[in-house]
Design a protein around this motif. Structure first.
Motif, PDB file in Angstrom:
ATOM      1  N   GLU A   1      -7.760  -4.048  -0.796  1.00 15.62           N
ATOM      2  CA  GLU A   1      -7.350  -3.378   0.454  1.00 15.62           C
ATOM      3  C   GLU A   1      -7.255  -1.869   0.249  1.00 15.62           C
ATOM      4  O   GLU A   1      -7.677  -1.084   1.109  1.00 15.62           O
ATOM      5  CB  GLU A   1      -5.998  -3.926   0.916  1.00 15.62           C
ATOM      6  N   ALA A   2      -6.718  -1.471  -0.886  1.00 16.16           N
ATOM      7  CA  ALA A   2      -6.504  -0.043  -1.148  1.00 16.16           C
ATOM      8  C   ALA A   2      -7.814   0.729  -1.223  1.00 16.16           C
ATOM      9  O   ALA A   2      -7.904   1.861  -0.747  1.00 16.16           O
ATOM     10  CB  ALA A   2      -5.713   0.136  -2.443  1.00 16.16           C
TER      11      ALA A   2
ATOM     12  N   LEU B   1       1.651   2.854  -3.438  1.00 15.22           N
ATOM     13  CA  LEU B   1       0.633   3.480  -4.276  1.00 15.22           C
ATOM     14  C   LEU B   1       1.022   4.925  -4.565  1.00 15.22           C
ATOM     15  O   LEU B   1       1.803   5.520  -3.821  1.00 15.22           O
ATOM     16  CB  LEU B   1      -0.730   3.428  -3.569  1.00 15.22           C
TER      17      LEU B   1
ATOM     18  N   LEU C   1       0.824  -1.202   0.000  1.00 15.45           N
ATOM     19  CA  LEU C   1       0.000   0.000   0.000  1.00 15.45           C
ATOM     20  C   LEU C   1       0.859   1.252   0.000  1.00 15.45           C
ATOM     21  O   LEU C   1       0.473   2.285  -0.568  1.00 15.45           O
ATOM     22  CB  LEU C   1      -0.925   0.004   1.224  1.00 15.45           C
TER      23      LEU C   1
ATOM     24  N   LEU D   1      -4.376  -6.601  -3.263  1.00 15.79           N
ATOM     25  CA  LEU D   1      -3.915  -5.294  -2.805  1.00 15.79           C
ATOM     26  C   LEU D   1      -4.897  -4.202  -3.205  1.00 15.79           C
ATOM     27  O   LEU D   1      -5.135  -3.267  -2.441  1.00 15.79           O
ATOM     28  CB  LEU D   1      -2.533  -4.989  -3.393  1.00 15.79           C
TER      29      LEU D   1
END
Length: 252
Positions: free
Chosen positions: A208-209, A10, A7, A205
């Motif tokens: 989750e983001a 990003l 994360l 991912l």
């Protein structure tokens, strides 16, 4: 091509808190933000990454478009027929050559007569509404909308028409209310970023983001499909936005 595995990796501009207002979005709000993303995705599909990137950067500065000023609620796919509708259809018939020369002259004459003043926007139902003994109505139906949306739009129009005589009940909320919990808008922005930079984010991912709580496999089966079908959703949102506005007027 680089794979984003944390994360923390990003892009700096991404902040999930900027999307919190999506929870209270109505159909009109979703229509605005999804139209922006659809335009960017279309530019990318055409290989115009320069313009796509410019639009994407603007969207990232205000992802929920909370400073919008110039948007108007779209027309319902089921609405009162106007003289302008007739003018448009007749003009197409003349240009396409589907009307005979004599019919074309009649259409042109009709167009010239109704193209002045407020005739174009005037509803054919005006006299019927004023004359309570006339219970007929003329409608324009946009068949690009699917049957379910058309039925909702017709129900909304019918309630509006009936309100001139009877009380009108409230309609149920549409299903797009779940899109905020799916993380649809932040997902679209991250997907656009991936397309422009050739970075890649796994479904796990990504879930989750964007705050999708059911895991990567469920995310993969649910959210990307909404992106693929975005054109269809836009057509439905246009209808739903007009339905909601009608319902709000009736309950105000």
């Amino acid at each position: 091509m680089a794979k984003v595995s944390r994360l923390e990796d990003l892009p700096d501009w991404f902040d999930l808190r900027e999307y919190e207002s999506c929870v209270s979005f109505n159909a009109f709000d979703w229509l605005i933000v999804l139209k922006d993303r659809a335009s960017i995705l279309e530019l990318i599909s055409k290989g115009d990454n320069v313009d796509a990137n410019d639009l994407a950067e603007r969207a990232r500065k205000d992802p929920t478009d909370c400073f919008r000023f110039d948007w108007q609620t779209p027309e319902s796919p089921v609405r009162p027929l106007s003289f302008g509708d007739i003018a448009f259809k007749s003009g197409i018939a003349v240009l396409a050559g589907s009307a005979s020369s004599s019919k074309a002259e009649q259409w042109i004459g009709t167009l010239n007569m109704i193209s002045t003043g407020n005739w174009l926007s005037a509803s054919l139902n005006k006299e019927a509404i004023e004359n309570r003994s006339d219970h007929s109505r003329s409608l324009s139906v946009n068949l690009l909308a699917n049957d379910s949306v058309l039925m909702d739009a017709f129900n909304a129009w019918l309630k509006d028409a009936r309100s001139q005589q009877d009380a009108v009940s409230k309609r149920e909320l549409p299903a797009y209310k779940s899109w905020a919990s799916y993380g649809l808008l932040p997902y679209l922005d991250l997907f656009i970023w991936m397309e422009l930079t050739e970075n890649r984010i796994s479904y796990q991912l990504m879930s989750e983001a964007v705050g999708y709580r059911k895991g990567g496999d469920s995310f993969r089966k649910t959210v990307p499909k909404l992106r693929i079908e975005i054109a269809q959703h836009l057509a439905e949102l246009e209808a739903l936005a007009s339905i909601e506005e009608c319902a709000e007027r009736l309950t105000a």
